[in-house]
Design a protein around this motif. Structure first.
Motif, PDB file in Angstrom:
ATOM      1  N   VAL A  30       9.316   6.715   2.223  1.00  0.00           N
ATOM      2  CA  VAL A  30       8.444   7.777   1.683  1.00  0.00           C
ATOM      3  C   VAL A  30       9.017   9.175   1.883  1.00  0.00           C
ATOM      4  O   VAL A  30       8.704  10.086   1.117  1.00  0.00           O
ATOM      5  CB  VAL A  30       7.036   7.698   2.306  1.00  0.00           C
ATOM      6  N   VAL A  31       9.875   9.370   2.910  1.00  0.00           N
ATOM      7  CA  VAL A  31      10.389  10.726   3.182  1.00  0.00           C
ATOM      8  C   VAL A  31      11.136  11.295   1.973  1.00  0.00           C
ATOM      9  O   VAL A  31      10.876  12.449   1.586  1.00  0.00           O
ATOM     10  CB  VAL A  31      11.273  10.710   4.458  1.00  0.00           C
ATOM     11  N   PRO A  32      12.080  10.580   1.333  1.00  0.00           N
ATOM     12  CA  PRO A  32      12.768  11.171   0.177  1.00  0.00           C
ATOM     13  C   PRO A  32      11.799  11.583  -0.932  1.00  0.00           C
ATOM     14  O   PRO A  32      11.956  12.642  -1.552  1.00  0.00           O
ATOM     15  CB  PRO A  32      13.699  10.048  -0.301  1.00  0.00           C
ATOM     16  N   THR A  33      10.785  10.764  -1.158  1.00  0.00           N
ATOM     17  CA  THR A  33       9.824  11.067  -2.232  1.00  0.00           C
ATOM     18  C   THR A  33       9.037  12.338  -1.909  1.00  0.00           C
ATOM     19  O   THR A  33       8.835  13.199  -2.778  1.00  0.00           O
ATOM     20  CB  THR A  33       8.855   9.869  -2.396  1.00  0.00           C
ATOM     21  N   ILE A  34       8.595  12.469  -0.644  1.00  0.00           N
ATOM     22  CA  ILE A  34       7.827  13.666  -0.259  1.00  0.00           C
ATOM     23  C   ILE A  34       8.706  14.905  -0.377  1.00  0.00           C
ATOM     24  O   ILE A  34       8.267  15.952  -0.907  1.00  0.00           O
ATOM     25  CB  ILE A  34       7.290  13.520   1.186  1.00  0.00           C
TER      26      ILE A  34
ATOM     27  N   GLU B 272      11.256  15.432  -2.317  1.00  0.00           N
ATOM     28  CA  GLU B 272      11.453  15.765  -3.740  1.00  0.00           C
ATOM     29  C   GLU B 272      10.203  16.420  -4.333  1.00  0.00           C
ATOM     30  O   GLU B 272      10.283  17.271  -5.199  1.00  0.00           O
ATOM     31  CB  GLU B 272      11.799  14.482  -4.520  1.00  0.00           C
ATOM     32  N   LYS B 273       9.055  16.004  -3.832  1.00  0.00           N
ATOM     33  CA  LYS B 273       7.801  16.516  -4.397  1.00  0.00           C
ATOM     34  C   LYS B 273       7.515  17.943  -3.941  1.00  0.00           C
ATOM     35  O   LYS B 273       6.599  18.606  -4.475  1.00  0.00           O
ATOM     36  CB  LYS B 273       6.632  15.597  -3.980  1.00  0.00           C
ATOM     37  N   PHE B 274       8.266  18.456  -2.964  1.00  0.00           N
ATOM     38  CA  PHE B 274       8.076  19.839  -2.511  1.00  0.00           C
ATOM     39  C   PHE B 274       8.405  20.860  -3.608  1.00  0.00           C
ATOM     40  O   PHE B 274       8.226  22.057  -3.427  1.00  0.00           O
ATOM     41  CB  PHE B 274       8.919  20.122  -1.259  1.00  0.00           C
ATOM     42  N   LYS B 275       8.867  20.369  -4.757  1.00  0.00           N
ATOM     43  CA  LYS B 275       9.096  21.289  -5.882  1.00  0.00           C
ATOM     44  C   LYS B 275       7.770  21.848  -6.401  1.00  0.00           C
ATOM     45  O   LYS B 275       7.745  22.887  -7.067  1.00  0.00           O
ATOM     46  CB  LYS B 275       9.854  20.567  -6.986  1.00  0.00           C
ATOM     47  N   GLU B 276       6.675  21.134  -6.091  1.00  0.00           N
ATOM     48  CA  GLU B 276       5.347  21.662  -6.464  1.00  0.00           C
ATOM     49  C   GLU B 276       5.077  22.954  -5.689  1.00  0.00           C
ATOM     50  O   GLU B 276       5.377  23.029  -4.500  1.00  0.00           O
ATOM     51  CB  GLU B 276       4.260  20.631  -6.124  1.00  0.00           C
ATOM     52  N   LYS B 277       4.501  23.929  -6.353  1.00  0.00           N
ATOM     53  CA  LYS B 277       4.300  25.230  -5.691  1.00  0.00           C
ATOM     54  C   LYS B 277       2.863  25.470  -5.274  1.00  0.00           C
ATOM     55  O   LYS B 277       2.577  26.433  -4.573  1.00  0.00           O
ATOM     56  CB  LYS B 277       4.769  26.344  -6.623  1.00  0.00           C
ATOM     57  N   LYS B 278       1.960  24.588  -5.693  1.00  0.00           N
ATOM     58  CA  LYS B 278       0.552  24.817  -5.362  1.00  0.00           C
ATOM     59  C   LYS B 278       0.345  24.621  -3.866  1.00  0.00           C
ATOM     60  O   LYS B 278       0.727  23.594  -3.307  1.00  0.00           O
ATOM     61  CB  LYS B 278      -0.334  23.854  -6.147  1.00  0.00           C
ATOM     62  N   PRO B 279      -0.289  25.600  -3.231  1.00  0.00           N
ATOM     63  CA  PRO B 279      -0.403  25.570  -1.760  1.00  0.00           C
ATOM     64  C   PRO B 279      -1.080  24.313  -1.232  1.00  0.00           C
ATOM     65  O   PRO B 279      -0.643  23.741  -0.225  1.00  0.00           O
ATOM     66  CB  PRO B 279      -1.225  26.815  -1.433  1.00  0.00           C
TER      67      PRO B 279
ATOM     68  N   LEU C 293       0.833  -1.201   0.000  1.00  0.00           N
ATOM     69  CA  LEU C 293       0.000   0.000   0.000  1.00  0.00           C
ATOM     70  C   LEU C 293       0.871   1.257   0.000  1.00  0.00           C
ATOM     71  O   LEU C 293       0.631   2.205  -0.753  1.00  0.00           O
ATOM     72  CB  LEU C 293      -0.909  -0.023   1.236  1.00  0.00           C
ATOM     73  N   VAL C 294       1.886   1.261   0.850  1.00  0.00           N
ATOM     74  CA  VAL C 294       2.790   2.420   0.933  1.00  0.00           C
ATOM     75  C   VAL C 294       3.534   2.593  -0.385  1.00  0.00           C
ATOM     76  O   VAL C 294       3.700   3.727  -0.860  1.00  0.00           O
ATOM     77  CB  VAL C 294       3.780   2.238   2.105  1.00  0.00           C
ATOM     78  N   ARG C 295       3.949   1.499  -0.990  1.00  0.00           N
ATOM     79  CA  ARG C 295       4.644   1.607  -2.289  1.00  0.00           C
ATOM     80  C   ARG C 295       3.740   2.229  -3.337  1.00  0.00           C
ATOM     81  O   ARG C 295       4.175   3.064  -4.140  1.00  0.00           O
ATOM     82  CB  ARG C 295       5.099   0.221  -2.739  1.00  0.00           C
ATOM     83  N   ALA C 296       2.479   1.811  -3.320  1.00  0.00           N
ATOM     84  CA  ALA C 296       1.530   2.359  -4.313  1.00  0.00           C
ATOM     85  C   ALA C 296       1.354   3.874  -4.106  1.00  0.00           C
ATOM     86  O   ALA C 296       1.364   4.654  -5.071  1.00  0.00           O
ATOM     87  CB  ALA C 296       0.194   1.639  -4.188  1.00  0.00           C
ATOM     88  N   LEU C 297       1.183   4.295  -2.848  1.00  0.00           N
ATOM     89  CA  LEU C 297       1.019   5.733  -2.555  1.00  0.00           C
ATOM     90  C   LEU C 297       2.293   6.507  -2.895  1.00  0.00           C
ATOM     91  O   LEU C 297       2.230   7.629  -3.422  1.00  0.00           O
ATOM     92  CB  LEU C 297       0.677   5.929  -1.069  1.00  0.00           C
TER      93      LEU C 297
ATOM     94  N   ILE D 129       2.604   9.756  -5.369  1.00  0.00           N
ATOM     95  CA  ILE D 129       3.185  11.048  -4.955  1.00  0.00           C
ATOM     96  C   ILE D 129       4.384  11.400  -5.824  1.00  0.00           C
ATOM     97  O   ILE D 129       4.556  12.547  -6.239  1.00  0.00           O
ATOM     98  CB  ILE D 129       3.601  10.982  -3.465  1.00  0.00           C
ATOM     99  N   GLY D 130       5.205  10.407  -6.117  1.00  0.00           N
ATOM    100  CA  GLY D 130       6.438  10.696  -6.849  1.00  0.00           C
ATOM    101  C   GLY D 130       6.249  10.874  -8.329  1.00  0.00           C
ATOM    102  O   GLY D 130       6.953  11.678  -8.948  1.00  0.00           O
ATOM    103  N   LYS D 131       5.299  10.150  -8.923  1.00  0.00           N
ATOM    104  CA  LYS D 131       5.265  10.120 -10.388  1.00  0.00           C
ATOM    105  C   LYS D 131       3.964  10.593 -11.017  1.00  0.00           C
ATOM    106  O   LYS D 131       3.912  10.848 -12.215  1.00  0.00           O
ATOM    107  CB  LYS D 131       5.564   8.682 -10.856  1.00  0.00           C
ATOM    108  N   ASP D 132       2.903  10.687 -10.238  1.00  0.00           N
ATOM    109  CA  ASP D 132       1.614  11.070 -10.852  1.00  0.00           C
ATOM    110  C   ASP D 132       1.640  12.546 -11.230  1.00  0.00           C
ATOM    111  O   ASP D 132       2.038  13.404 -10.441  1.00  0.00           O
ATOM    112  CB  ASP D 132       0.470  10.787  -9.874  1.00  0.00           C
ATOM    113  N   ALA D 133       1.192  12.812 -12.440  1.00  0.00           N
ATOM    114  CA  ALA D 133       1.218  14.201 -12.936  1.00  0.00           C
ATOM    115  C   ALA D 133       0.023  15.004 -12.424  1.00  0.00           C
ATOM    116  O   ALA D 133       0.042  16.248 -12.445  1.00  0.00           O
ATOM    117  CB  ALA D 133       1.225  14.195 -14.462  1.00  0.00           C
ATOM    118  N   ASN D 134      -1.013  14.316 -11.955  1.00  0.00           N
ATOM    119  CA  ASN D 134      -2.230  15.001 -11.511  1.00  0.00           C
ATOM    120  C   ASN D 134      -2.032  15.427 -10.047  1.00  0.00           C
ATOM    121  O   ASN D 134      -1.965  14.601  -9.148  1.00  0.00           O
ATOM    122  CB  ASN D 134      -3.416  14.031 -11.640  1.00  0.00           C
TER     123      ASN D 134
END
Length: 2034
Positions: A362-366, A368-375, A320-324, A328-333
């Motif tokens: 999951v911490v490294p993936t989250i 890295e995803k902080f590059k998103e700017k949407k609040p 389940l964690v791998r799927a999430l 988080i890491g790869k979904d464009a939506n």
């Protein structure tokens, strides 16, 4: 009234259980009064009512019950024992009182419950009340709820556990009864008072109306927290305080009690977990990877709903964690990313610590995803990462966060810093250590200077938060380079921060000053704290502090930090200009000195330097301007000075300034160039080194070393480089290794190793050797890429250092220690010392990129081969990288899946990879403990042993890197123990039992394992129970007895008592916690001398409450004595040494060995009885070590045992051995009593690689054995067998010095243990794979043979030498030489006989031997040893008695006259008897039964009567007949010499003793006894001693045969080789015995019958064939049977065979093969009749035939399945008739009613039929004539039978033998008709077989029976036995008993007449004689009784006879006295055997 008067008289306790209710009522009333009167709570009166208390409360009569309740309440309140009744009484109250209509009864019942809570039984009461809530009677439910409410209101939530109450509360709101719902509402309100909003979540499911009502009630409640108003007995102090507050007034009470807030209840704990994994949609994983975003959204929404549950059930959430993570890491939506982040946050919040396993993924993936700017995305990610952080630790995710801190994207950097700022708020000083700050602060400082303002602000916030948490002092050193503006911003951020939980820096700072002052003093304000110095005043006040240890510790830590302040100022000392320096120097130096500093004349410069030196020496430290002075020295010409005298002076002054002044690093920079430049100078180098050492003392060695090395390698002067490295080597030894930055100069060392100058290379290698002392084997990793030649030099240097310990540091402890180590004290304490972790210094590879998705997919493939490919690839990646970083991508989850792979090979491969990862990753492995470590523990439950073993190895490898702390944190370990898998439980508990004792502290979560530990104590599996019991004391040492006992309250009543008993037992053996490790590495590894000083003096400051006050003069004086002058210590550090030493001396002043009466004997008994493990192993397992610890705990001083088993510091072991050596003479008795344990402990050391400990052990042994020898102590078998084999292992050690010592010890060993017994151990040593060991063992064997003669060769010289000779062909040259030398030694002893003994050798080997013999200087052929050895051996005959007696026999001078022997034996025997009598009281019962050397030297054994014989079980007989008065015959004994009588008596008793061992149940004992008897039988001069003991020996032998057949062969635990060996010994003995006709003829009929039965049974035993060489054994038995038939008394053996045939045919269950073999024996006897007819007693034979024919008449015999018995009998009778003719009819005198006998009729027919033969003689001629007349039909039958046998596979050899014998008898017999129809092959086979038999029998002269030999029965009738011993009354009685049974003689007069008749006719053969000699047909058990009685008498005589023996020719006593004596002796023997 009559009835009343009866019970009125009864005691109170009997009234209370009377059937009349009035009686009970009266009883309760009186009991109440009694209870109120008793003042003593422990009065014995209470015990009478313990079992009645439940009846008090459950009385069926309401009136009586009410009074009973009052009495019960009084009892519970006042009796000490009342707690034991809590369960049953409260249960009775709930069921029988709470349903009563009377309010008073309920009230009393409720009061009883509350009173039980008051006496510490809250858990039991609460459980019973909660059980009552399930009762169907609503009255009971209401009262239970009401009682719970009262209990909570009065005792509070600390005492009443709310979780189980809250769990059942919602159910009560659903009750139909309004009263129940109302009471539940009141209880909810009461609970809310205590836990507030934590109650809301559990009650969310109740009716909304009810919830609303509750909300309204909650609002009305006061906001102040409620207080406990009733207290437990253990809370009396609190109670007194509460009463004072009540008296003082409510408001003040509130204010005063703020320091004890009510415990905060976590709502999470009150919730029930929800299982969500099974509730996920079935297509969840398909949908979440679907292409359409709507489907992915559906899946996530379904998960989000489930994840909102506040508490989730633990499970495998990996997929389940791998799927999430993928979403988080790869979904464009971004909407789905937000949703996935929310789900992740929900899972983390619901699982809490259980989610920690997945946090690292999951911490490294989250981040890295902080590059998103949407609040909304950022906010969701922040919530997710914050929730994840709460499930793990900062340390575990630090690597991941640091990885993104220098990311190019500013958003990622900003969010990472903000995340850390938020995380820091949850931290405390403990959870945010300096090591973490060290890692994070440099990254923050980078961001502070970042171009992006948001990044800078985030960094300020993070640093500010850190500052708030740990305080400014901890953070300031990292901010030294920041400007003031930025520092202000950080401080501003710190002021704004509000910490969670109020446990931050502020709180810590407030507490610190309080610890520094005495309790009565006021708390110093925080502002004053920084201003305080670390001088003596502060120390003094700290020393007086009486605060608790924790506060003391913090004060001590601050004190250490305080010391750093002056050093910090010096460190940042600004560089002064040359003008200022001159000005300052001029103020302190003479003017002339200043002027002449740069003079051109060297003499003036020299004079100037001298003045400079004088001035420096006279200066005060505070006045000395160090920087100014050194700048003056550096002034032109400075370090370029050309005159060496001036230069020497200059360098000397530099050292003085550094030593005396406040020398800063700024000053050091000025002088280091000059010092380095001159270090290689021949004249100035010494002074330069002194200057460097002084600089290092002032500025710390690590800093100085780094600067010096970098400077010298910037030059190209090889001399300077070499000398610098030499100085550094020496400095490390003086300063220790603390703080050395290995990484800083390792490259320079590598450069030095590659230098062309050999001196530089040598110096570098020497330096590495010193570093190896501190760093160990991992240091080599840095140099693995070097050239092989260089690497060999490095390895050689390391080899030299192996086992050495680094010397104690004595420099740099004052300044360097404070500066470098002061702040790291806490970390060092945790890590066990300040030594650098080499693993942290290694360059590591990031392999996360190499762990591709393809690899991960392969590992999850369905095909096992592809999964294996994936694992192989992973293993290759890790092997290639060697050292890896902790980030390994998705590998953990993939490997976790493979740990439960159905293919066990893949599972094992995964475990191997995890071991690789452990080594490669090092300490950073900690972050993977939860994700990968715990699954390893799960594998310990595998059913396959090899998988479990691999898992345990992997687990140990992981723990070695991570430590134990991380494994014990959280619920994971308890979850593993929860699994009901016996394998898992026993492995985990065994592992914990091993690891917990080595830990100083454990996480509190260990308590979670205790319930499962208790369950394991009662597990069905015995191994689990044992492991749980072993682990119990180790749990207790950390958790405490009280805490664990309290935990038993939750057990079932049936379990509670046994578990409590086990706890009590464990309490007695609870190990002590390990002592705190020394704080500094330099001290941790100290030399043995002065070690206490170094360790104590250099350790981290302990809590100040342990220090002495300043005004205590004694520690001062001690300090002066201990501390060296050059390193005098001040303050706390200086005072610790004497304190510790004093304590050590005090503790260790007592005896080190505690004398336990019969302790050693008990241990021997336990090992023999297999109650403990036998000390026999290839490598010592943990259970052996644990067993030894347990055994040593009772007889070793506690401190000594702790030192001997010290886990980490081998120096402690060395010291302990030293103490044992010092006290050996003083405590010799104690040493001997514990000798077995000491030797066992040494064997454990032999398996370790530490050569220092090994050398110390050998040194001790070299002292021990001579001491034991002087004290005449001899090792027993138990001690020797558990030590010598392991000592011999070390004889193959690679180091010469060890081998030399071991050989020396083996030589000494022969003085306390017989050489002949050491010999077999050395023989076993020659079978080793280690060639050195084989060679040394062979050499030692040669020495033994040279020194002690051939008798040391055991079991026999021939067998031993054959084994030795095998090694002549060894491939190793040293082994060959040693074998040849040993054989030459034998040659020197016994000459050419050696060639026979060694057996067949190849030509090459024989030529080598012959050559060596020729070269040998010795040509001696005699076996006598040197004269001095003979003398030495004769000096101590008594000491040798347990050893090899035969060696002494061999060592007698050859020329000694034989007639001297009896005299000498007599003297020795008498002397020994006197000693034995004197020592009778303290004789050891555990003396070894039989020596192992397989020798029986009569000359020595006669003197050894102390051994306890192990007798065969006695046959039980009715002894009533013994009491009848009978006339005992008076024995007539021929006159013999007194000497002979004395000697022979002792010889006989000795032989009796040895024979008694033959039937022993112990195989080894029996073998040893048989070997001794064999030795006697094989020596003609001694064999006669066996005469008279033959029956006794044979009885013991066939008893042993029965024992083997019935017991040993059926016992799978016994080694079949041992059984084969025993069989071989028995058969060998028999062959020796029956080769001597004179002895063989002594065997009686009954004994021969049983013997033949045993041998035939053995031949038919199918199990023997399964043994290796079983066929060989059966052939040997066959040969023995033939020998018995030929050599025994022919009458006895023939009679025995007839009786045996009769028995076998009678028994229906008997094997037909058995009867067949008996008949074959009879046929062989028939063939021997012509030769033996004259020696046969025909009367007895015919009697036996008559008896046979009575049982089997002719008709019955013919009805048998086989006609062979009939034919056999006919042939026997026919042959007898043929040989004796008609005279045979005269030999039927023993047959009663002969006229009715079928035998007589048959004989008459045969005689009549062959009447013309009756008168013929039985010579050859007559036989031939008779044979000529044999009918052709008869010849044909015989030959047909013979050829049939030859044709059969089984009997071919027997057939050939019969054919040969037939041809011998009938030489003219024609075989042609029988061979005509056979094949040519068969004919040649027969001819060949006959030729072989002929050649075999050639030269074997068969001993013909002499016609003058007296038959056995004739001897039996005589009054003097063969051996010359007097016949004991018991023997006569046995014979009479047999006669009476056989002849029916009932009266005593008849017996007397018979005896008189025997006396009168002793020398003649009369009819009476034949009557007397009539044998018993029964088994020989009666005879055994007789023989045993002889044995008992002979044994008893040694302890009852006087020194001077009576030699009167007659010995008689009254029959009654003899019989009574016999009975007593038999009883005594029986009792001894029990």
């Amino acid at each position: 009234m009559g009835d009343d008067s009866e019970w009125m008289k009864l005691p109170i306790d009997q009234k209370c259980e009377h059937k009349v209710w009035k009686a009970r009522l009266n009883g309760y009333e009186e009991a109440l009064k009694l209870f109120q009167r008793i003042e003593d709570e422990k009065s014995p009166e209470w015990g009478k009512y313990l079992g009645l208390l439940k009846k008090f409360v459950t009385d069926s009569n309401a009136v009586a019950q009410l009074k009973g309740l009052e009495a019960a309440l009084a009892y519970v309140e006042k009796a000490h024992l009342s707690g034991k009744t809590s369960g049953e009484v409260v249960s009775g109250v709930v069921s029988k009182v709470f349903n009563q209509p009377k309010a008073r009864a309920k009230e009393l019942g409720s009061d009883i419950c509350l009173m039980y809570i008051e006496i510490e039984r809250a858990e039991v009461v609460q459980d019973e009340l909660i059980k009552g809530l399930d009762n169907k009677n609503p009255k009971i439910v209401v009262t239970c709820i009401e009682t719970l409410r009262k209990a909570l209101s009065e005792f509070g939530s600390k005492i009443i556990t709310l979780k189980p109450v809250v769990k059942v509360l919602p159910k009560q709101f659903e009750s139909r009864e309004k009263a129940v719902r109302d009471e539940a509402k009141l209880l909810s309100v009461e609970i809310y008072k205590w836990i507030r909003d934590a109650l809301r979540p559990p009650l969310q499911g109740i009716n909304s109306v009810q919830l609303k009502e509750l909300e309204e009630e909650w609002v009305k409640l006061p906001t102040t927290a409620p207080k406990q108003s009733r207290f437990l007995r253990s809370q009396q102090a609190l109670k007194a305080k509460f009463e004072q507050q009540q008296a003082a007034g409510g408001d003040e009470a509130d204010g005063d009690n703020d320091d004890e807030p009510a415990p905060q209840v976590d709502p999470y704990e009150l919730l029930e977990p929800v299982e969500i994994l099974s509730k996920l949609p079935k297509d969840f994983y398909d949908k979440i990877e679907a292409k359409k975003w709507q489907e992915r959204k559906e899946a996530l929404e379904a998960l989000e709903t489930l994840a909102k549950n506040p508490k989730l059930e633990n499970g495998d959430y990996g997929d389940l964690v791998r799927a999430l993570k993928k979403v988080i890491g790869k979904d464009a939506n971004v909407m789905l990313v937000t949703l996935a982040a929310k789900c992740l946050a929900g899972l983390a919040a619901g699982l809490r610590k259980k989610f920690g396993t997945y946090a690292g993924h999951v911490v490294p993936t989250i981040l890295e995803k902080f590059k998103e700017k949407k609040p909304q995305v950022v906010q969701a990610l922040q919530e997710a990462i914050d929730a994840v952080f709460l499930t793990t630790t900062l340390q575990n995710i630090s690597e991941d966060v640091l990885g993104v801190m220098d990311n190019k994207n500013p958003s990622i950097k900003q969010q990472a810093s903000l995340f850390l700022a938020r995380s820091f708020r949850h931290c405390t000083q403990a959870t945010l250590p300096k090591s973490m700050l060290k890692a994070f602060c440099p990254a923050f400082l980078k961001q502070v200077n970042d171009s992006a303002p948001e990044v800078r602000d985030a960094a300020y916030e993070a640093l500010g938060t850190a500052m708030k948490v740990v305080g400014e002092k901890a953070v300031n050193p990292f901010l030294a380079d920041l400007d003031k503006l930025k520092l202000d911003k950080i401080k501003e951020s710190a002021d704004k921060v509000e910490l969670l939980g109020k446990k931050g820096g502020g709180g810590a700072e407030k507490k610190a000053p309080a610890a520094k002052v005495a309790p009565p003093a006021k708390v110093a304000p925080p502002a004053e704290n920084p201003a305080r110095s670390s001088g003596p005043p502060k120390k003094a006040s700290a020393a007086k502090s009486g605060g608790p240890p924790k506060k003391g510790k913090s004060a001590s830590a601050l004190s250490a930090k305080g010391k750093k302040v002056p050093e910090t100022k010096e460190f940042i000392e600004t560089e002064l200009s040359i003008e200022i320096c001159e000005e300052k120097s001029a103020a302190v130096l003479p003017a002339s000195c200043m002027q002449l500093l740069d003079s051109a004349n060297w003499k003036e410069r020299l004079a100037s330097m001298e003045e400079f030196q004088k001035a420096v020496e006279q200066m005060d430290k505070n006045e000395m301007p160090c920087q100014a002075l050194v700048r003056m020295l550096a002034k032109k010409p400075g370090w370029k000075e050309t005159n060496f005298q001036v230069m020497q002076m200059k360098l000397h002054i530099v050292g003085l300034i550094a030593q005396k002044g406040s020398f800063s690093k700024t000053s050091a920079f000025v002088v280091l160039d000059g010092l380095v430049d001159k270090i290689g100078d021949v004249k100035c180098g010494g002074k330069a080194k002194e200057g460097l050492t002084a600089t290092a003392e002032a500025c710390s060695l690590p800093w100085t070393a780094e600067q010096v090395v970098s400077m010298v390698f910037a030059q190209k002067n090889p001399k300077n480089q070499a000398e610098t490295l030499n100085w550094l080597s020496n400095a490390m030894k003086e300063f220790g290794f603390t703080g050395i930055n290995v990484k800083g100069f390792i490259n320079n060392v590598k450069t030095a190793l590659g230098a062309t100058n050999p001196a530089v290379r040598t110096a570098a290698i020497t330096l590495l050797g010193v570093m190896y002392l501190y760093m160990g084997a991992p240091l080599r990793m840095f140099f693995e890429d070097e050239k092989p030649a260089l690497l060999k030099q490095i390895d050689d240097e390391f080899e030299k250092m192996q086992g050495q310990s680094p010397p104690a540091a004595f420099r740099g402890t004052k300044k360097g220690g404070a500066e470098e180590d002061g702040e790291e004290a806490d970390e060092q304490e945790e890590d066990g010392g300040g030594a650098p972790n080499i693993m942290d210094l290694l360059p590591r590879t990031d392999v996360s990129d190499k762990i591709t998705q393809d690899m991960v997919d392969k590992m999850a493939d369905k095909n096992w081969k592809i999964r294996k490919e994936g694992l192989d690839e992973v293993a290759a990646v890790i092997s290639e990288a060697k050292f890896i970083q902790p980030s390994i991508g998705e590998l953990p989850m993939a490997l976790k899946g493979r740990l439960n792979d159905s293919n066990k090979i893949l599972c094992q491969q995964t475990l191997t990879i995890l071991q690789q990862i452990a080594v490669a990753m090092g300490p950073a492995l900690k972050q993977h403990v939860k994700s990968l470590g715990m699954p390893i523990i799960t594998v310990l439950g595998d059913s396959k042993t090899n998988v479990r073993a691999a898992a345990m190895t992997t687990l140990q490898a992981w723990v070695e890197q991570t430590g134990m702390k991380d494994w014990l944190e959280g619920e994971d370990l308890s979850e593993e123990l929860k699994r009901e898998n016996p394998f898992l439980r026993q492995e985990v508990l065994g592992w914990l039992a091993e690891k917990l004792p080595t830990m100083r502290t454990v996480p509190s979560d260990l308590m979670l394992c205790v319930p499962y530990l208790f369950i394991c104590l009662e597990d069905r599996n015995g191994d689990v129970r044992k492991k749980a019991q072993d682990a119990l004391p180790t749990f207790m040492m950390h958790l405490g007895y009280e805490k664990m006992l309290k935990a038993t309250g939750k057990l079932k009543p049936a379990s509670k008592e046994p578990v409590s008993a086990l706890l009590e037992k464990a309490r007695a053996v609870m190990p002590a916690k390990p002592a705190p490790p020394p704080g500094k590495a330099g001290a941790a590894k100290s030399s043995s001398d002065g070690a206490p000083t170094a360790k104590s003096g250099l350790s981290k400051p302990k809590p100040v409450i342990d220090d002495y006050d300043d005004d205590d003069p004694e520690p001062e004086t001690k300090s002066k004595k201990v501390v060296k002058p050059g390193a005098a210590k001040k303050g706390v550090l200086g005072k610790k040494a004497p304190v510790t030493k004093a304590k050590d001396e005090e503790d260790r002043s007592g005896v080190i060995f505690i004398l336990v009466p019969n302790g050693k004997e008990q241990r021997i008994k336990e090992e023999k009885g297999l109650k403990v493990l036998k000390w026999n192993f290839q490598t010592p397992r943990d259970e052996y070590v644990d067993q030894l610890k347990t055994q040593m705990s009772t007889c070793f001083a506690r401190w000594l045992q702790d030192e001997l088993f010290h886990a980490s510091d081998f120096q402690r072991q060395v010291k302990a051995i030293g103490v044992m050596g010092e006290r050996m003479e003083d405590e010799l008795e104690g040493t001997v009593s514990c000798l077995d344990l000491i030797l066992k402990w040494f064997t454990l050391r032999f398996f370790e690689t530490n050569s220092t400990v090994l050398m110390k052990v050998l040194e001790y042994l070299k002292q021990l054995f001579p001491t034991l020898s002087r004290e005449n102590y001899h090792l027993n078998e138990y001690e020797a067998s558990s030590f010598i084999p392991y000592l011999i292992l070390k004889v193959g050690e690679s180091k010469d010095v060890v081998r030399k010592d071991v050989r020396a010890i083996l030589t000494m060993l022969c003085k306390v243990y017989p050489a002949s017994k050491v010999f077999p151990f050395l023989m076993d040593g020659t079978k080793s794979k280690n060639s050195k060991q084989r060679a040394e063992c062979l050499e030692e064997l040669g020495c033994l043979i040279e020194n002690y003669g051939m008798n040391v060769c055991q079991p026999t010289p021939a067998k031993s030498l054959k084994e030795i000779a095998v090694h002549i062909g060894d491939r190793d040259n040293s082994v060959r030489n040693a074998a040849l030398n040993t054989v030459v030694a034998v040659y020197n002893v016994c000459g050419d006989q050696v060639y026979k003994l060694i057996g067949n050798l190849s030509e090459k080997e024989m030529s080598m031997l012959e050559e060596r013999v020729k070269r040998s200087a010795k040509k001696t052929t005699t076996a006598a040893p040197p004269p001095n050895r003979q003398a030495a051996e004769r000096e101590r005959p008594q000491r040798e008695h347990p050893s090899n007696p035969n060696a002494t026999f061999m060592r007698k001078p050859v020329q000694q006259p034989q007639e001297e022997v009896p005299n000498k034996l007599k003297i020795m025997y008498r002397t020994y008897r006197i000693q034995a009598r004197a020592q009778n009281a303290e004789r050891e019962h555990s003396h070894p039964s039989i020596p192992k050397e397989f020798q029986l030297d009569l000359d020595m054994i006669e003197n050894d009567h102390t051994r306890v014989s192990e007798l065969p079980d006695l046959v039980q007989h009715k002894l009533d007949e013994l009491l009848e008065p009978i006339m005992m015959p008076e024995p007539k004994i021929r006159s013999v010499s007194p000497h002979f009588d004395d000697l022979h008596n002792s010889t006989a008793s000795t032989i009796n003793f040895v024979i008694s061992q033959v039937a022993s149940g112990d195989i080894n004992t029996s073998i040893q006894a048989l070997a001794q008897i064999d030795e006697v039988l094989r020596q003609e001069d001694k064999a006669d001693a066996m005469s008279g003991h033959i029956d006794q020996f044979l009885i013991a032998t066939f008893m042993q045969l029965r024992l083997i057949y019935n017991t040993h062969m059926a016992d799978d635990r016994l080694d079949k080789k041992d059984i084969f060996k025993l069989y071989s010994c028995i058969i060998g003995n028999m062959l020796s015995l029956f080769s001597m006709e004179s002895l063989a003829r002594e065997a009686s009929m009954g004994v021969l019958k049983d013997l033949m039965h045993g041998l035939i049974t053995l031949m038919l035993d199918a199990r023997v064939e399964d043994i290796e060489d079983g066929q060989q054994l059966i052939r040997s038995v066959n040969l023995l049977v033939v020998r018995v038939l030929e050599k025994s008394d022919q009458t006895n053996i023939l009679s025995a065979l007839l009786v045996l045939l009769q028995d076998s045919l009678t028994t229906s269950s008997g094997s037909p093969m058995f009867s067949e073999l008996v008949m074959k024996c009879l046929w062989r006897m028939i063939r021997l009749l012509p030769e033996t007819i004259n020696s046969i007693n025909l009367d007895r034979i015919l009697l036996d035939v008559h008896n046979f024919m009575k049982v089997f008449p002719k008709e019955k015999l013919k009805q048998l399945k086989s006609d062979v018995p009939h034919r056999t009998l006919k042939t026997l009778l026919h042959t007898l008739c043929k040989l004796t003719g008609g005279k045979i009819l005269d030999h039927m005198s023993m047959i009663e009613n002969r006229n009715e006998s079928e035998l007589e009729a048959h004989l008459r027919r045969v005689v009549k039929h062959s009447g013309n033969f009756s008168g013929m003689k039985s010579d050859r001629g007559s036989e031939k004539g008779q044979d000529d007349r044999m009918s052709k039909a008869k010849v044909s039958d015989i030959l047909s039978e013979i050829f049939k046998k030859i044709g059969s596979k089984e009997n071919t050899k027997e057939g050939l033998t019969e054919l040969y014998e037939y041809k011998q008898k009938y030489s003219d017999a024609d075989l042609e008709p029988f061979l005509r129809n056979t094949s040519q092959f068969f004919q040649s086979y027969v001819e060949r077989g006959l030729r072989m038999i002929e050649s075999e029998r050639e030269g074997k002269g068969r001993i013909q029976s002499s016609s003058t030999v007296i038959p056995q029965h004739g001897l039996d009738s005589g009054s003097v036995p063969l051996n010359g011993e007097e016949m004991k009354p018991a023997v006569y009685y046995e014979r009479l008993k047999i006669l009476r049974q056989r002849q029916g003689l009932e009266n005593n007069s008849r017996q007397a007449q018979l005896l008189q008749q025997v006396e009168g006719d002793s020398g003649q053969m009369r009819p009476t004689t034949s009557l007397l000699s009539k044998p018993s047909v029964a088994s020989s058990t009666d005879m055994l009784q007789s023989k045993l009685s002889q044995l008992k008498e002979s044994r008893e005589s040694h302890f009852q006879q006087e020194q001077s023996h009576s030699h009167s020719p007659t010995r008689s006593s009254s029959p009654a006295a003899n019989l009574d004596d016999l009975k007593k002796r038999l009883e005594r023997i029986k009792s001894n055997r029990q």
